[in-house]
Design a protein around this motif. Structure first.
Motif, mmCIF file in Angstrom:
data_model
loop_
_atom_site.group_PDB
_atom_site.id
_atom_site.type_symbol
_atom_site.label_atom_id
_atom_site.label_comp_id
_atom_site.label_asym_id
_atom_site.label_seq_id
_atom_site.Cartn_x
_atom_site.Cartn_y
_atom_site.Cartn_z
ATOM 1 N N VAL A 273 4.203 26.060 -0.633
ATOM 2 C CA VAL A 273 3.485 25.008 -1.348
ATOM 3 C C VAL A 273 2.023 25.064 -0.938
ATOM 4 O O VAL A 273 1.703 25.171 0.249
ATOM 5 C CB VAL A 273 4.085 23.624 -1.012
ATOM 6 C CG1 VAL A 273 3.245 22.506 -1.602
ATOM 7 C CG2 VAL A 273 5.518 23.545 -1.485
ATOM 8 N N ARG A 274 1.141 24.996 -1.924
ATOM 9 C CA ARG A 274 -0.292 25.026 -1.658
ATOM 10 C C ARG A 274 -1.003 23.981 -2.513
ATOM 11 O O ARG A 274 -0.521 23.594 -3.583
ATOM 12 C CB ARG A 274 -0.889 26.408 -1.967
ATOM 13 C CG ARG A 274 -0.371 27.506 -1.064
ATOM 14 C CD ARG A 274 -0.829 27.319 0.379
ATOM 15 N NE ARG A 274 -0.388 28.386 1.245
ATOM 16 C CZ ARG A 274 0.683 28.331 2.023
ATOM 17 N NH1 ARG A 274 1.446 27.262 2.034
ATOM 18 N NH2 ARG A 274 1.001 29.355 2.793
ATOM 19 N N TYR A 275 -2.150 23.545 -2.018
ATOM 20 C CA TYR A 275 -2.974 22.549 -2.698
ATOM 21 C C TYR A 275 -4.362 23.148 -2.912
ATOM 22 O O TYR A 275 -4.961 23.661 -1.975
ATOM 23 C CB TYR A 275 -3.107 21.290 -1.830
ATOM 24 C CG TYR A 275 -1.802 20.579 -1.599
ATOM 25 C CD1 TYR A 275 -1.442 19.488 -2.375
ATOM 26 C CD2 TYR A 275 -0.925 21.001 -0.600
ATOM 27 C CE1 TYR A 275 -0.234 18.824 -2.165
ATOM 28 C CE2 TYR A 275 0.277 20.345 -0.386
ATOM 29 C CZ TYR A 275 0.613 19.263 -1.166
ATOM 30 O OH TYR A 275 1.804 18.620 -0.959
ATOM 31 N N VAL B 149 -9.756 27.592 -3.213
ATOM 32 C CA VAL B 149 -9.391 27.511 -1.802
ATOM 33 C C VAL B 149 -8.067 26.754 -1.753
ATOM 34 O O VAL B 149 -7.986 25.600 -2.179
ATOM 35 C CB VAL B 149 -10.475 26.770 -0.985
ATOM 36 C CG1 VAL B 149 -10.028 26.597 0.455
ATOM 37 C CG2 VAL B 149 -11.790 27.524 -1.056
ATOM 38 N N LEU B 150 -7.032 27.434 -1.289
ATOM 39 C CA LEU B 150 -5.699 26.844 -1.249
ATOM 40 C C LEU B 150 -5.371 26.402 0.166
ATOM 41 O O LEU B 150 -5.552 27.152 1.117
ATOM 42 C CB LEU B 150 -4.666 27.851 -1.754
ATOM 43 C CG LEU B 150 -4.893 28.352 -3.181
ATOM 44 C CD1 LEU B 150 -3.840 29.380 -3.547
ATOM 45 C CD2 LEU B 150 -4.881 27.193 -4.168
ATOM 46 N N LEU B 151 -4.880 25.177 0.279
ATOM 47 C CA LEU B 151 -4.561 24.579 1.572
ATOM 48 C C LEU B 151 -3.059 24.415 1.732
ATOM 49 O O LEU B 151 -2.344 24.167 0.758
ATOM 50 C CB LEU B 151 -5.219 23.192 1.680
ATOM 51 C CG LEU B 151 -6.723 23.117 1.451
ATOM 52 C CD1 LEU B 151 -7.172 21.659 1.437
ATOM 53 C CD2 LEU B 151 -7.468 23.900 2.508
ATOM 54 N N VAL C 24 -3.753 19.819 4.500
ATOM 55 C CA VAL C 24 -4.008 18.602 3.724
ATOM 56 C C VAL C 24 -3.837 17.375 4.617
ATOM 57 O O VAL C 24 -4.679 16.477 4.620
ATOM 58 C CB VAL C 24 -3.079 18.524 2.491
ATOM 59 C CG1 VAL C 24 -3.167 17.158 1.821
ATOM 60 C CG2 VAL C 24 -3.419 19.633 1.506
ATOM 61 N N ALA C 25 -2.765 17.336 5.381
ATOM 62 C CA ALA C 25 -2.525 16.213 6.291
ATOM 63 C C ALA C 25 -3.670 16.071 7.287
ATOM 64 O O ALA C 25 -4.163 14.962 7.525
ATOM 65 C CB ALA C 25 -1.194 16.399 7.016
#
Length: 61
Positions: free
Chosen positions: A44-46, A7-9, A14-15
């Motif tokens: 950009v992904r997390y 699962v990419l955020l 994220v914030a």
């Protein structure tokens, strides 16, 4: 999604999840002091699991 699909955020997600300003997440990325991230093209992904592991590593007490 199955359990192997990450699962990419986004930075905003994220914030919101960590209840910090978006600028803080951006600063962490620039200074490489924040959670691991990846770049997909210009995005950009997390990874959610990596983010949560990073948070747990910072627990005190």
């Amino acid at each position: 999604m199955d359990q192997t699909t990450p699962v990419l955020l986004t930075s905003r997600e994220v914030a919101d999840l960590l209840r910090v300003p978006l600028r803080t997440v951006e600063d962490w990325r620039v200074t490489r002091s924040g959670p691991p991230w990846l770049k997909l093209g210009r995005h950009v992904r997390y990874d959610r699991d990596e983010l949560l592991a990073w948070v747990k590593e910072r627990r005190h007490g």
